[in-house]
Design an enzyme around this catalytic site. Structure first.
Site, mmCIF file in Angstrom:
data_model
loop_
_atom_site.group_PDB
_atom_site.id
_atom_site.type_symbol
_atom_site.label_atom_id
_atom_site.label_comp_id
_atom_site.label_asym_id
_atom_site.label_seq_id
_atom_site.Cartn_x
_atom_site.Cartn_y
_atom_site.Cartn_z
ATOM 1 C CD GLU A 98 35.970 44.477 38.684
ATOM 2 O OE1 GLU A 98 35.126 44.470 39.577
ATOM 3 O OE2 GLU A 98 37.172 44.752 38.883
ATOM 4 C CG MET A 100 41.734 42.288 37.586
ATOM 5 S SD MET A 100 40.191 43.081 38.099
ATOM 6 C CE MET A 100 39.137 41.639 38.286
ATOM 7 C CG HIS A 130 41.807 48.036 46.698
ATOM 8 N ND1 HIS A 130 40.827 48.954 46.999
ATOM 9 C CD2 HIS A 130 41.369 47.388 45.576
ATOM 10 C CE1 HIS A 130 39.850 48.864 46.111
ATOM 11 N NE2 HIS A 130 40.159 47.911 45.234
ATOM 12 C CD GLU A 131 43.552 45.482 43.253
ATOM 13 O OE1 GLU A 131 42.658 44.670 42.962
ATOM 14 O OE2 GLU A 131 43.440 46.702 43.018
#
Length: 807
Positions: free
Chosen positions: A125, A258, A290-291
């Site tokens: 990303e 990530m 979150h991931e």
């Protein structure tokens, strides 16, 4: 290779022209144990809507050969290979090699200092996949990916789809679902693996061999939160995670985490030899969730272009706290979010790098500069407000409709707004314009108006944004406060009547922290607010009060002493174990960074007193000892902490850093600690000890390790830089302002996360003045956007700090 940043116009033209059927990527890692090379053969099958047209494919690796439909292509230029005379259906084959796997982007070769083992990770990303293999590196050209990886015999290879077929040293992975190139991953090395089979999923954890015992120790907690999160998100989004395998890989020298589909990569600094505190466990759970939320927001449904980056990141950030509160044991997660993250957003939103949550992103280089406190914590706060505004039931219904409609596709903001508007029956146009397309923070104040109360609001461009929040009244009971009434207020103009009785002992605006707005204690009065706020009856209300005073510190309306005093009183009554560490950190920062040289010692003594009051408590005692190790004012005080630390190696390192800062000779003890510390990265704790010393030669050595040679892994940079920038050492720190400025043109190497971390951590905290900040900002005009914006943000912070110090 010098590469051109992909523009939005170029991406639109390419997406109109081509559709990718599939990627077949062969990756050869066999050279890595002794060398840097990663060799790839990417075969891209795609169609063209206008046969005869031309476009380009992205490739910033060294190209060995490239053919389109069997015809050789010209050499790559600017990270692109021209694709002329396209046919209706095309097969592109590019053989490439990336031999910059230490300082380069997208791929990294790490060597474990414990045993010399080599590990390889990729992270792509926003558009770094093409630094490793050829691809159409933009989010709206999604396709299945099939990876075939050849690796050293003793290595394990992990990728998105799990369940590879292995023949010797060749790993063949099944096709992924339709993914953007940045969602893909290859991680490899002599990894230690732990697995758990649940009713629905096969869960995996991986780490380097030297951290095997730590991974085993933490596996149960990680598996539990993973299982809880997958169940929660599958339910509220109406879409279970669609494959059986869900892996998480903890890698050395990785920055952050990530969200690669089905195979999340983490920094392995979260796997600490010392058992985690309550705050650290909650933080790890938040990162995990979150991931995981990105599996839905980002992977299964992907933004069309980076102007909707916020939709990925803000939603994942919001969703992780939502899930933590509803599905895990971390039920106070929103309060921690307020103290740890939302305060950063309030500060950023009034500074020079504030921007609308959604804003034009002309190219990918600009996209890399908005992974910031506006996109993350402010965006998460705004989505929390949106759920409040439409109601959670309708919010969930809208999310289920959104995923049913757009699964495996690409979307824009309007697609989400349409789904939520349909489910709730609310017109969200004004909400969208105010919250997502306007920068700045609303200010809300409560005042008496005749016999009643009125909430007065102002937004950055006039009236406040449309929002729903709570305002509560409290009465005094003993030493504390009791909530006597609470009103839900929908703000639609500058003045909103509040249905609460006048004359209460205490009022709190934005009780429950449902909106993103700053408040001031006008109706209560500042001094009474400071005196009584610690008596508020629950975790989140106390957090709102502390956050308000911290915000006042950044604007010059409160002093460091006032914030330290309030936090100390709150800590004396706080019930949440996870909040103790963030509160102590907040008080420590106010005392050490924001206070003048004259006031600093007394305020640090207050912080130490608050910590001492917690000694003997099972979890808080360890947090307290860490703080006492950081603020001990003399060798005698540090000896007291050392006696309590026993054989806790982590605490002994912390004591050594402080002792070094105070001028003690720490070399022999540091060598003894290195000999007994099992942590493979312990040598960087020794670097931090040397960095803290008020000695020119040791500062020079530490700067070289951090900034010039970049020996310090990114996950450990914060602790070393914190030891380097110490108050009261202006004479030896004075040269490093200019040395920082000299680095600005090079801080973007190694990619976006590295650029942000190095710029943040190396920016001077002491021995500077306003003229230095002006100079750094001027020089940064020629830097990459991510470096430039980070410098502006740090410069704004330090101007406020200097004002608070009276400089």
């Amino acid at each position: 290779m010098i590469t051109r940043s992909l523009t939005q116009d170029e991406a639109r033209r390419r997406a109109r022209l081509v559709a990718v059927e599939r990627y077949d990527v062969e990756v050869d890692l066999t050279a890595l144990p002794s060398g840097p090379e990663v060799r790839c053969v990417a075969t891209v099958t795609f169609t063209c809507r206008e046969p005869g047209a031309e476009t380009f494919v992205d490739c910033a690796a060294r190209v060995l050969s490239a053919t389109l439909n069997g015809v050789p292509l010209k050499a790559a230029a600017d990270g692109r290979i021209l694709l002329p005379a396209l046919e209706e259906r095309n097969v592109l084959r590019v053989e490439s090699v990336q031999d910059e796997t230490t300082e380069g982007e997208g791929v990294h070769r790490a060597v474990d200092p414990a045993d010399g083992a080599v590990y390889l990770w990729t992270t792509f990303e926003p558009d770094q996949a093409h630094h490793v293999w050829a691809c159409f590196d933009q989010p709206d050209l999604k396709a299945p990916h099939r990876f075939v990886v050849t690796a050293p015999d003793d290595w394990t290879v992990v990728s998105n789809s799990g369940g590879p077929a292995r023949e010797g040293n060749r790993w063949t992975f099944p096709d992924t679902p339709r993914l953007s190139p940045y969602n893909t991953v290859v991680n490899a090395g002599p990894l230690h693996e732990v697995r758990r089979q649940t009713e629905k999923y096969d869960l995996g954890l991986f780490a380097r061999r030297s951290l095997a015992d730590v991974l085993e120790r933490d596996a149960d907690e990680l598996f539990t939160v993973t299982e809880q999160g997958l169940a929660f998100f599958g339910e509220v989004f109406g879409l279970p995670f669609p494959q059986a395998k869900y892996d998480q890989v903890f890698m050395p020298e990785f920055g952050g985490a990530m969200e690669n589909f089905g195979c999340v990569t983490w920094t392995d600094t979260v796997l600490t030899r010392t058992p985690s505190t309550a705050a650290e466990r909650e933080s790890t759970a938040g990162i995990l969730l979150h991931e995981m939320a990105h599996m839905w927001f980002g992977n299964m449904v992907t933004m069309t272009w980076w102007d909707d980056l916020w939709l990925n990141e803000a939603f994942a950030e919001f969703a992780c706290y939502w899930a933590a509160e509803r599905a895990t044991s971390y039920t106070d997660a929103w309060a921690t979010f307020l103290i740890e993250d939302k305060l950063r957003a309030y500060l950023t939103d009034r500074g020079p790098v504030s921007h609308p949550i959604r804003l034009p992103v002309p190219d990918v280089a600009e996209a890399a500069s908005i992974f910031d406190a506006i996109t993350y914590p402010k965006g998460a706060s705004v989505l929390h407000q949106l759920m409040t505004y439409v109601g959670e039931r309708d919010f969930v219904a809208g999310m289920k409709a959104y995923f049913a409609r757009h699964r495996w596709g690409n979307t824009t903001l309007q697609d989400l707004i349409d789904s939520l508007a349909e489910a709730s029956g609310r017109d969200l146009d004004a909400w969208r314009s105010g919250w997502l397309e306007t920068a700045g923070t609303d200010r809300l104040t409560l005042s008496a108006d005749g016999d009643g109360l009125v909430l007065t609001g102002a937004g950055p461009e006039g009236p406040p944004r449309p929002q729903v929040l709570a305002v509560s009244a409290f009465g005094t009971r003993g030493a504390g406060l009791t909530r006597t009434a609470s009103a839900t207020v929908e703000v639609a103009s500058g003045r909103t009547p509040v249905d609460l009785p006048a004359g209460a002992d205490f009022y709190l605006v934005n009780d429950r922290d449902l909106t993103f707005a700053t408040t001031r204690p006008d109706i209560v009065g500042k001094q009474r607010f400071l005196a009584d706020a610690a008596g508020l009856p629950d975790v989140i209300s106390r957090g709102v009060a502390v956050a308000g005073v911290r915000d006042m510190l950044t604007t010059g309306e409160a002093t460091p002493a006032e914030l330290v005093g309030l936090v100390g009183r709150v800590l004396a009554v706080e019930t949440s174990e996870a909040l103790v560490q963030p509160y102590l950190k907040l008080a420590h920062e106010a005392a050490e960074l924001w206070a003048s040289d004259l006031r600093r010692p007394a305020l640090l003594a207050e912080v130490a007193a608050a910590a001492r009051a917690m000694l003997g408590h099972p979890d808080r005692g360890r947090v307290a000892l860490r703080m006492l190790a950081s603020v001990g004012a003399s060798a005698a005080e540090l000896d007291e902490v050392r006696a309590l630390a026993g054989d806790d190696v982590d605490l002994r390192w912390r004591i050594l850093v402080r002792a070094s800062e105070l001028g003690a000779d720490t070399d022999d003890e540091a060598q003894r600690l290195l000999a007994v510390d099992p942590d493979p990265d312990a040598k960087f704790r020794a670097v931090a000890v040397r960095a803290a010393a008020p000695d020119a030669d040791r500062k020079a050595d530490a700067w070289r390790a951090m900034a010039d040679d970049r020996e310090v892994p990114i996950g450990l940079l914060s602790s070393v830089s914190q030891a380097f920038w110490r108050p009261g050492q202006d004479e030896v720190l004075a040269p490093y302002g200019e040395r920082f400025v000299a680095l600005l043109g090079h801080l973007d190497k190694r990619g976006m996360i590295s650029a942000m971390q190095y710029t943040n951590r190396l920016f001077p905290l002491y021995a500077i003045d306003a003229a230095f900040i002006d100079r750094a900002e001027k020089v940064s005009e020629g830097s990459a956007p991510v470096v430039r914006k980070t410098v502006l943000g740090r410069g704004d912070l330090m101007r406020r700090v200097l004002r608070s110090r009276g400089v």
